[in-house]
Design a protein around this motif. Sequence first.
Motif, PDB file in Angstrom:
ATOM      1  N   VAL A 308      77.120 -14.098   9.164  1.00 35.07           N
ATOM      2  CA  VAL A 308      78.513 -14.439   8.888  1.00 35.07           C
ATOM      3  C   VAL A 308      78.545 -15.379   7.689  1.00 35.07           C
ATOM      4  N   PRO A 309      79.337 -15.068   6.653  1.00 39.93           N
ATOM      5  CA  PRO A 309      79.357 -15.946   5.465  1.00 39.93           C
ATOM      6  C   PRO A 309      79.810 -17.352   5.830  1.00 39.93           C
ATOM      7  N   ARG A 310      79.222 -18.333   5.182  1.00 42.56           N
ATOM      8  CA  ARG A 310      79.526 -19.724   5.495  1.00 42.56           C
ATOM      9  C   ARG A 310      80.725 -20.242   4.694  1.00 42.56           C
ATOM     10  N   ALA A 311      81.029 -19.589   3.592  1.00 43.69           N
ATOM     11  CA  ALA A 311      82.126 -20.052   2.736  1.00 43.69           C
ATOM     12  C   ALA A 311      82.851 -18.854   2.150  1.00 43.69           C
ATOM     13  N   LEU A 312      84.070 -19.080   1.726  1.00 43.41           N
ATOM     14  CA  LEU A 312      84.835 -18.037   1.054  1.00 43.41           C
ATOM     15  C   LEU A 312      84.122 -17.610  -0.227  1.00 43.41           C
ATOM     16  N   PRO A 313      84.288 -16.369  -0.646  1.00 41.52           N
ATOM     17  CA  PRO A 313      83.576 -15.896  -1.849  1.00 41.52           C
ATOM     18  C   PRO A 313      83.918 -16.728  -3.083  1.00 41.52           C
TER      19      PRO A 313
END
Length: 395
Positions: A308-313
């Motif tokens: 799951v990505p930790r930050a917005l792109p």
Amino acid sequence: MAGRRRAWSIGAVGLGLLLPLTGCDRPATTDPARAEVQRVLDRRAAALLGHDETAYGTTGARGEYTRLRALPLASWSYRVGALRRTASGATADAELRYRVAGYDRAPVDTRRTLTLGRTADGRWYVTADEPAEKTGQQLWDQGTVTAVKGAHSLVLGTGGSAADLRTYARLADRAVPAVSGAWGTDWSRRVVVLVPRSLAGMASLLGSSAADYRGIAAVTTGETGGTGRAPADRVVVNPEAYALLGDAGKQVVLTHETTHVATRARTTAATPLWLSEGYADWIGYLGTGRTPAEAAPELARAVRDGEVPRALPADTDFGFTREPAKLARAYEGGWLACRMIADRWGTARLGAFYRSVGAHPGRAGAVEEALAKVLGTTPREFTARWREYVTNQLG
């Protein structure tokens, strides 16, 4: 948005860019030849706008007239800059400004290099009119332009038939009201679509390498081949990649790109790409029935793998030359962020958030201020909600 190109990648389906007649200011000059050349170009512009091929021919080569005659022009003018004498005549630097009737609110501005000959009695005439060095082509540089008008669109192409272009017009005509229904009507509600004959043609219009756009179905640029200063948006299609899409994907692409045209005035240097691209995808997918897993396959795959990505792109994640799966995840992450705002706060708040971010004087603090003012949250809380939303929608 000025200076920023918008793109729709086929990896994302999945993820899914004028002036009085001739009355421009004249540069001060003491060289009578430059003034003479300017007068020739003024006559050439007047003949083009007046659809007078004979008069056009008296100013030099007629090939450009044939390639251009289908283009509906409201204005066309040249401003001559430096003039350099040659053994056979001269070359001139010129600024071309033109406006497409009914679509451009301000002129497209692009640099051209003119080659000039001179008759025995001293009259100048044009032998070639080409893009200046390091300047993108205009569509007519690639061949004769065919024009198809839709209810809300103008499709201009080279190499394809009018029947082919009508397919684009139908899709664009559906995109315009769909965008207005979500964004509002505070935009022109018209779109110009350019369809070159190939990927190489697309890249030449954008002044870039074909490798940068391989797999990219379309981009929106504020001004193809121009300076980026004028609000003359063009959606530029890569016909090779676009042809690989299904009917639904083709519609999503043109709706996405039309969203960029609609939102351009409110998209500024303060607007992060996750918001501008995510919002365009959000409108593009409205009403398609696509589930999150269907619309965001690369991000869904990452979530299933526990990534799951930790930050917005970040903006850098949207580079066309990035690895396709990573580029897809960037678009998909932005789309889910906008979808989450619409689901939790409502579509009106999503539009207000977009406008609020773009109205900020700079990037620093823009998202933070809009999150607090429009959504009543903080960046930390918003990111945590987004990560949870991504997991719930795709896990």
